[in-house]
Design a protein around this motif. Sequence first.
Motif, PDB file in Angstrom:
ATOM      1  N   SER A 180       0.891  28.406   8.032  1.00 42.44           N
ATOM      2  CA  SER A 180       1.649  28.129   9.262  1.00 42.44           C
ATOM      3  C   SER A 180       3.139  28.007   8.972  1.00 42.44           C
ATOM      4  N   ASN A 182       3.515  38.317  18.751  1.00 46.19           N
ATOM      5  CA  ASN A 182       2.754  39.410  18.125  1.00 46.19           C
ATOM      6  C   ASN A 182       2.859  39.359  16.608  1.00 46.19           C
ATOM      7  N   ARG A 194       0.777  36.347  15.435  1.00 44.70           N
ATOM      8  CA  ARG A 194      -0.667  36.583  15.631  1.00 44.70           C
ATOM      9  C   ARG A 194      -1.178  37.566  14.590  1.00 44.70           C
ATOM     10  N   GLU A 208      -0.952  30.142  19.195  1.00 42.27           N
ATOM     11  CA  GLU A 208      -0.675  31.584  19.285  1.00 42.27           C
ATOM     12  C   GLU A 208      -1.608  32.274  20.280  1.00 42.27           C
ATOM     13  N   GLY A 209      -1.971  31.554  21.338  1.00 42.41           N
ATOM     14  CA  GLY A 209      -2.856  32.102  22.359  1.00 42.41           C
ATOM     15  C   GLY A 209      -4.281  31.690  22.076  1.00 42.41           C
TER      16      GLY A 209
HETATM   17  P1  TGC Z   1       3.175  39.133  31.696  1.00 44.37           P
HETATM   18  O1  TGC Z   1       3.695  39.468  33.054  1.00 44.37           O
HETATM   19  O2  TGC Z   1       1.805  39.580  31.315  1.00 44.37           O
HETATM   20  O3  TGC Z   1       4.179  39.705  30.587  1.00 44.37           O
HETATM   21  C1  TGC Z   1       5.585  39.678  30.746  1.00 44.37           C
HETATM   22  C2  TGC Z   1       6.108  40.926  30.028  1.00 44.37           C
HETATM   23  O4  TGC Z   1       5.815  40.828  28.634  1.00 44.37           O
HETATM   24  C3  TGC Z   1       4.934  41.904  28.244  1.00 44.37           C
HETATM   25  N1  TGC Z   1       3.986  41.349  27.290  1.00 44.37           N
HETATM   26  C4  TGC Z   1       4.145  41.477  25.981  1.00 44.37           C
HETATM   27  N2  TGC Z   1       5.067  42.157  25.278  1.00 44.37           N
HETATM   28  C5  TGC Z   1       4.960  42.110  23.956  1.00 44.37           C
HETATM   29  N3  TGC Z   1       3.992  41.429  23.331  1.00 44.37           N
HETATM   30  C6  TGC Z   1       3.054  40.732  24.000  1.00 44.37           C
HETATM   31  N4  TGC Z   1       2.107  40.055  23.355  1.00 44.37           N
HETATM   32  C7  TGC Z   1       3.112  40.744  25.397  1.00 44.37           C
HETATM   33  N5  TGC Z   1       2.356  40.171  26.391  1.00 44.37           N
HETATM   34  C8  TGC Z   1       2.915  40.567  27.539  1.00 44.37           C
HETATM   35  C9  TGC Z   1       4.310  42.403  29.514  1.00 44.37           C
HETATM   36  O5  TGC Z   1       3.902  43.738  29.388  1.00 44.37           O
HETATM   37  C10 TGC Z   1       5.446  42.219  30.504  1.00 44.37           C
HETATM   38  O6  TGC Z   1       6.369  43.262  30.254  1.00 44.37           O
HETATM   39  P2  TGC Z   1       7.253  43.879  31.445  1.00 44.37           P
HETATM   40  O7  TGC Z   1       7.989  44.999  30.797  1.00 44.37           O
HETATM   41  O8  TGC Z   1       6.261  44.321  32.478  1.00 44.37           O
HETATM   42  O9  TGC Z   1       8.126  42.774  31.907  1.00 44.37           O
HETATM   43  O10 TGC Z   1       3.364  37.590  31.497  1.00 44.37           O
HETATM   44  P3  TGC Z   1       2.475  36.373  31.978  1.00 44.37           P
HETATM   45  O11 TGC Z   1       3.421  35.286  32.399  1.00 44.37           O
HETATM   46  O12 TGC Z   1       1.438  36.828  32.956  1.00 44.37           O
HETATM   47  O13 TGC Z   1       1.773  35.861  30.614  1.00 44.37           O
HETATM   48  C11 TGC Z   1       0.967  36.661  29.874  1.00 44.37           C
HETATM   49  C12 TGC Z   1       0.212  35.851  28.779  1.00 44.37           C
HETATM   50  C13 TGC Z   1      -0.715  34.840  29.388  1.00 44.37           C
HETATM   51  C14 TGC Z   1      -0.620  36.877  28.025  1.00 44.37           C
HETATM   52  C15 TGC Z   1       1.166  35.195  27.835  1.00 44.37           C
HETATM   53  O14 TGC Z   1       1.956  34.305  28.454  1.00 44.37           O
HETATM   54  C16 TGC Z   1       0.500  34.574  26.626  1.00 44.37           C
HETATM   55  O15 TGC Z   1       0.338  35.255  25.631  1.00 44.37           O
HETATM   56  N6  TGC Z   1       0.113  33.244  26.662  1.00 44.37           N
HETATM   57  C17 TGC Z   1      -0.325  32.526  25.451  1.00 44.37           C
HETATM   58  C18 TGC Z   1       0.786  31.615  24.993  1.00 44.37           C
HETATM   59  C19 TGC Z   1       0.923  31.558  23.511  1.00 44.37           C
HETATM   60  O16 TGC Z   1       0.343  32.345  22.758  1.00 44.37           O
HETATM   61  N7  TGC Z   1       1.755  30.649  23.022  1.00 44.37           N
HETATM   62  C20 TGC Z   1       2.038  30.551  21.623  1.00 44.37           C
HETATM   63  C21 TGC Z   1       3.163  29.579  21.351  1.00 44.37           C
HETATM   64  S1  TGC Z   1       3.855  29.693  19.720  1.00 44.37           S
HETATM   65  C22 TGC Z   1       2.662  29.060  18.734  1.00 44.37           C
HETATM   66  O17 TGC Z   1       1.577  28.735  19.086  1.00 44.37           O
HETATM   67  C23 TGC Z   1       3.049  28.952  17.305  1.00 44.37           C
HETATM   68  S2  TGC Z   1       1.812  28.391  16.243  1.00 44.37           S
HETATM   69  C24 TGC Z   1       2.726  28.359  14.869  1.00 44.37           C
HETATM   70  C25 TGC Z   1       2.006  28.197  13.608  1.00 44.37           C
HETATM   71  O18 TGC Z   1       1.530  29.227  13.005  1.00 44.37           O
HETATM   72  O19 TGC Z   1       1.980  27.039  13.103  1.00 44.37           O
END
Ligand code: TGC
Length: 389
Positions: free
Chosen positions: A95, A244, A247, A367-368
């Motif tokens: 991490s 990305n 992940r 990370e989701g």
């Molecule tokens: P949405 O409308 O789907 O997307 C907005 C724009 O972003 C694009 N997109 C991506 N682009 C690149 N990579 C990705 N993975 C992408 N996912 C979506 C999408 O195509 C769109 O582009 P555009 O051109 O149309 O504007 O956005 P949404 O608000 O509906 O949310 C989508 C969702 C739920 C998938 C996203 O918010 C999500 O992935 N949620 C999970 C949150 C998450 O993973 N948080 C992680 C926080 S950091 C962490 O945990 C660090 S751990 C650290 C350690 O290792 O210790």
Amino acid sequence: MGYKGVDYFGIDTLLSEEERLVREMVRDFTVHEVLPIIEKCNRESVFPFHLVKKMASLNLFGPNLPSQYGCAELNNVAYGLIMQELERGDSGIRSFVSVQSALVMYPIFTFGSEEQKRFWLPKLASGDKIGCFGLTEPDFGSNPGGMVTKAVKADGGYLLNGAKMWITNGTIADIAVVWAKLDDVVHGFLVEKGTPGFSAPEMKGKHSLRASVTSELIFDNVFVPENMLLPNASGLKSPLMCLNQARYGIAWGVTGAMIACYEAALEYAKSRVQFGKPIAGFQLTQQKLVYFLTEITKSQLLNIQLGRLKDRGELKFQQVSLAKRNNCELALDIARQSREIFGANGILDEYPVLRHALNLESVKTYEGTHEMHTLIIGEDITGISAFSG
Ligand code: TGC
Ligand code: FAD
């Protein structure tokens, strides 16, 4: 002879010599520097800070970024192998490196000005500076687009208000990459430790990732100068691009945790005697061990192809979701079932299995979550979003 790893399908033949050398180097680091101390760190809930400089000396920070910024400029398969070997030691160590590399150096490299890159990347690569990544908020985890942390324009910069939660490395970070809305659009800001109004208290009481620092970030009218805005980041897509990278590293990393649990369980099963023979001789134990090895092998093959796609610039974020989702689920299941093979001994910190299982509860969540990745892939194959409504 040194530690050889698990390679049931001759996957080593798919690696270049450089990739194997990098893997051996980090394997050696884990054996000599991580494994001897990790149970104590976990018990005492401390991150082994002294490893930061050692990891930097092995070029483990931002290893896939260009050498002009002090990085190793390795390919993404080598990057993945680094993560795998670190997480065979502990998810908390992986991490630390994930955050520093994928969530701090990557956004500065991708969205920063040339001046920001030249200033920060060499310092982060050398471990002189530590970073953290603030996206999640108390009320916005899976749905970061709802964030309420806000920046407003001020004379010579911005004023930041809000809070982040569950931030790896927060308390020990010199620099935080913080995502906040400016005029309703998500932007990235670099906030230095010690900036008035900024604090990063450590979160206590974790049963998981105990050898990793997790923190809140609090912004109370924090002034961020203009040159600390990441100029090329705009919209939620920018932090999602960083996810990305992280992940991708997690997909590889948890294979290391699977291997640690499998090897420990196999060794124990061969030596523990019940009903007059080693428990490895019972069909039900063999079924578990074979399941572990099968899933390890499948994840290794998945990871290699993931890395090759990434190196060719062909990787879709939904493919990263599939690998993160699959490998985390399997790793957690393997860790839990390994613990069962140990019987009562499995709850002792003399053995690594329950530590890995507890760590993997976080890794499956951050990370989701599993559900978020299901919905990301579901949307990709059906064309219908099922996140809300
Ligand atoms: P949405 O409308 O789907 O997307 C907005 C724009 O972003 C694009 N997109 C991506 N682009 C690149 N990579 C990705 N993975 C992408 N996912 C979506 C999408 O195509 C769109 O582009 P555009 O051109 O149309 O504007 O956005 P949404 O608000 O509906 O949310 C989508 C969702 C739920 C998938 C996203 O918010 C999500 O992935 N949620 C999970 C949150 C998450 O993973 N948080 C992680 C926080 S950091 C962490 O945990 C660090 S751990 C650290 C350690 O290792 O210790
Ligand atoms: P919630 O979003 O509240 O979800 C709760 C449950 O509801 C989950 O099971 C989820 O899958 C489910 N759910 C939510 N929405 C839906 C839906 N639409 N459909 C079906 N199910 C749904 N974040 C950072 O920004 N930086 C870090 O460095 C960082 N490090 C972390 C370190 C640790 C140890 C941990 C545990 C977390 C860390 N995180 C970090 C936060 C992490 O990314 C979030 O915990 C994660 O994204 C989930 O958010 P949440 O905990 O708020 O859960």
